[in-house]
Scaffold this motif. Structure first.
Motif, PDB file in Angstrom:
ATOM      1  N   MET A   1      35.121  45.350  48.669  1.00  0.00           N
ATOM      2  CA  MET A   1      34.306  44.363  47.955  1.00  0.00           C
ATOM      3  C   MET A   1      34.976  43.004  48.000  1.00  0.00           C
ATOM      4  SD  MET A   1      32.951  44.502  44.006  1.00  0.00           S
ATOM      5  CE  MET A   1      31.988  43.149  43.333  1.00  0.00           C
ATOM      6  N   THR A   2      34.199  41.948  48.190  1.00  0.00           N
ATOM      7  CA  THR A   2      34.707  40.587  48.175  1.00  0.00           C
ATOM      8  C   THR A   2      34.588  40.013  46.764  1.00  0.00           C
ATOM      9  OG1 THR A   2      34.037  40.257  50.477  1.00  0.00           O
ATOM     10  CG2 THR A   2      34.473  38.288  49.154  1.00  0.00           C
ATOM     11  N   TRP A   3      35.701  39.473  46.273  1.00  0.00           N
ATOM     12  CA  TRP A   3      35.724  38.934  44.913  1.00  0.00           C
ATOM     13  C   TRP A   3      35.729  37.416  44.961  1.00  0.00           C
ATOM     14  CZ3 TRP A   3      35.335  42.267  40.892  1.00  0.00           C
ATOM     15  CH2 TRP A   3      35.551  43.615  41.182  1.00  0.00           C
ATOM     16  N   ASP A   4      34.832  36.790  44.201  1.00  0.00           N
ATOM     17  CA  ASP A   4      34.837  35.330  44.123  1.00  0.00           C
ATOM     18  C   ASP A   4      35.613  34.903  42.883  1.00  0.00           C
ATOM     19  OD1 ASP A   4      32.919  34.925  41.770  1.00  0.00           O
ATOM     20  OD2 ASP A   4      31.655  36.069  43.144  1.00  0.00           O
TER      21      ASP A   4
ATOM     22  N   THR B   1      34.058  35.455  39.350  1.00  0.00           N
ATOM     23  CA  THR B   1      34.139  36.837  38.871  1.00  0.00           C
ATOM     24  C   THR B   1      35.551  37.172  38.416  1.00  0.00           C
ATOM     25  OG1 THR B   1      32.371  37.480  40.398  1.00  0.00           O
ATOM     26  CG2 THR B   1      33.714  39.249  39.487  1.00  0.00           C
TER      27      THR B   1
ATOM     28  N   GLU C   1      35.163  47.491  30.606  1.00  0.00           N
ATOM     29  CA  GLU C   1      35.328  48.353  31.782  1.00  0.00           C
ATOM     30  C   GLU C   1      36.397  49.424  31.549  1.00  0.00           C
ATOM     31  OE1 GLU C   1      37.496  47.760  36.069  1.00  0.00           O
ATOM     32  OE2 GLU C   1      36.208  46.139  35.369  1.00  0.00           O
TER      33      GLU C   1
ATOM     34  N   HIS D   1      47.934  45.201  46.963  1.00  0.00           N
ATOM     35  CA  HIS D   1      46.823  45.652  46.132  1.00  0.00           C
ATOM     36  C   HIS D   1      47.225  46.969  45.492  1.00  0.00           C
ATOM     37  CE1 HIS D   1      46.001  47.826  49.955  1.00  0.00           C
ATOM     38  NE2 HIS D   1      45.682  48.811  49.119  1.00  0.00           N
TER      39      HIS D   1
ATOM     40  N   PRO E   1      41.213  43.680  40.059  1.00  0.00           N
ATOM     41  CA  PRO E   1      40.284  44.635  40.685  1.00  0.00           C
ATOM     42  C   PRO E   1      41.058  45.613  41.572  1.00  0.00           C
ATOM     43  CG  PRO E   1      39.516  42.367  40.952  1.00  0.00           C
ATOM     44  CD  PRO E   1      40.921  42.289  40.450  1.00  0.00           C
TER      45      PRO E   1
ATOM     46  N   HIS F   1      42.051  47.630  44.789  1.00  0.00           N
ATOM     47  CA  HIS F   1      41.996  47.341  46.224  1.00  0.00           C
ATOM     48  C   HIS F   1      41.824  45.841  46.502  1.00  0.00           C
ATOM     49  CE1 HIS F   1      41.639  51.668  46.747  1.00  0.00           C
ATOM     50  NE2 HIS F   1      40.608  51.654  45.929  1.00  0.00           N
ATOM     51  N   TRP F   2      42.246  44.998  45.563  1.00  0.00           N
ATOM     52  CA  TRP F   2      42.134  43.541  45.719  1.00  0.00           C
ATOM     53  C   TRP F   2      43.462  43.000  46.234  1.00  0.00           C
ATOM     54  CZ3 TRP F   2      44.043  39.773  41.775  1.00  0.00           C
ATOM     55  CH2 TRP F   2      43.691  38.450  42.088  1.00  0.00           C
TER      56      TRP F   2
END
Length: 337
Positions: A1-4, A7, A58, A272, A306, A308-309
């Motif tokens: 997933m790409t995180w901006d 977010t 979460e 990560h 996050p 795997h970030w």
């Protein structure tokens, strides 16, 4: 997933933005306890009041909260079903053990970490002048109920507070009605108190790591010039070269806790984590750098990375971070492939 970056900013809780609850528990009006502030940063926490604000809901496998108190302010004697870990951010504190505080004390200062065993009574008081803050980690997505000592129930009645067996707090003085057929929580009897026994001083000593006793692991994947990572709580060996301890615990934790010290201008490798990782800035200031850009964390801020970030941590000044990673044996930081 790409995180901006937007977010990622929502995964940061600034210390100055923490929203306190001043009526979180049954002892909220008891003399000496009426000035405390309770915080739920990640997860539902253990608050008994519906007024408690949850910053990040979460699930992580553990909860993160906080307690802020002025000098002389007490947190009444209570027992937890799950792990309760105190990281002293500011101030000097005294822990009291036993239902009537008769089983001894433990004084803790900034940077100290203590994991209080489950199923025993504990309370705490802010000792020095000014406001102090404890950053708190609780085990499990559902950390269970708080069990209060008998005298807490007695005092609460005098101030119009009633606790239901469901765990909900009812404020009679504010005009809140008791639900029909409500079952009231009762104080623990002698038999239950006998089961919530305080461990010996020698065993309790295994639950404390003083700030000055932190020992870095040169094999840490995050180790670099000016960067040292020390284990504090590790129920079992992790996948990144850390063995159990120094705090292991004879009760479940469900997470590891470490301290990361960074000199001004230093940085970690890019990495990560496969498991949830929460960062708390004990002191200093860092930048989290990723493809999304840079996110700044100041003293007292909490951030949940996050999974795997890929990112790096850069220290603008001498900094100390608390790192909590989920699981009894997390794989730990992984370098980018």
């Amino acid at each position: 997933m790409t995180w901006d970056l937007d977010t990622l900013c929502h995964r940061r809780v600034r210390y100055d933005d923490l929203m306190p609850c001043r009526n979180a528990f049954i002892d909220t009006r008891s003399p000496g306890s009426d000035r405390k502030e309770n915080f739920t940063i990640i997860g539902p926490g253990v608050a008994e009041s519906t007024d408690q604000h949850v910053h990040i809901s979460e699930p992580h496998g553990f909860n993160v909260g906080g307690a802020r108190q002025p000098d002389g302010c007490l947190n009444s004697q209570h027992s937890h079903e799950g792990a309760e870990v105190f990281v002293v951010h500011t101030g000097r504190w005294r822990l009291f053990f036993g239902p009537d505080r008769e089983d001894g004390t433990l004084d803790i200062s900034p940077g100290d970490v203590v994991s209080v065993p489950t199923h025993m009574f504990r309370g705490f008081e802010k000792l020095d002048s000014g406001i102090g803050f404890l950053w708190v980690v609780l085990g499990g997505d559902d950390p269970g109920r708080v069990r209060w000592a008998p005298n807490v129930f007695e005092l609460a009645k005098q101030y119009g507070l009633v606790l239901l067996k469901s765990g909900r707090l009812v404020d009679l003085d504010r005009g809140e009605p008791l639900p029909e057929d409500a079952e009231l929580e009762t104080a623990p009897d002698a038999e239950e108190i006998a089961r919530l026994v305080t461990p010996s001083p020698d065993r309790l000593a295994q639950c404390l790591v003083r700030h000055e006793d932190l020992r870095p692991n040169p094999s840490s994947m995050l180790a670099a010039p000016g960067v040292e990572e020390s284990s504090v709580i590790a129920p079992a060996a992790s996948g990144d070269g850390f063995g159990p301890g120094p705090i292991v615990g004879w009760w479940p934790h469900g997470f590891h806790l470490r301290m990361l010290r960074m000199a001004e201008g230093s940085h970690t490798p890019e990495y990560h984590c496969e498991e949830p990782e929460v960062i708390f800035v004990q002191s200093g200031r860092v930048r989290l750098v990723s493809k999304a850009g840079e996110l700044v964390l100041e003293t007292g801020d909490t951030f949940t990375s996050p999974q795997h970030w890929d990112h790096q941590i850069l220290a603008d000044i001498d900094t100390e971070l608390v790192m909590v990673r989920g699981g009894d044996a997390p794989s730990g930081p992984q370098k980018r492939c």
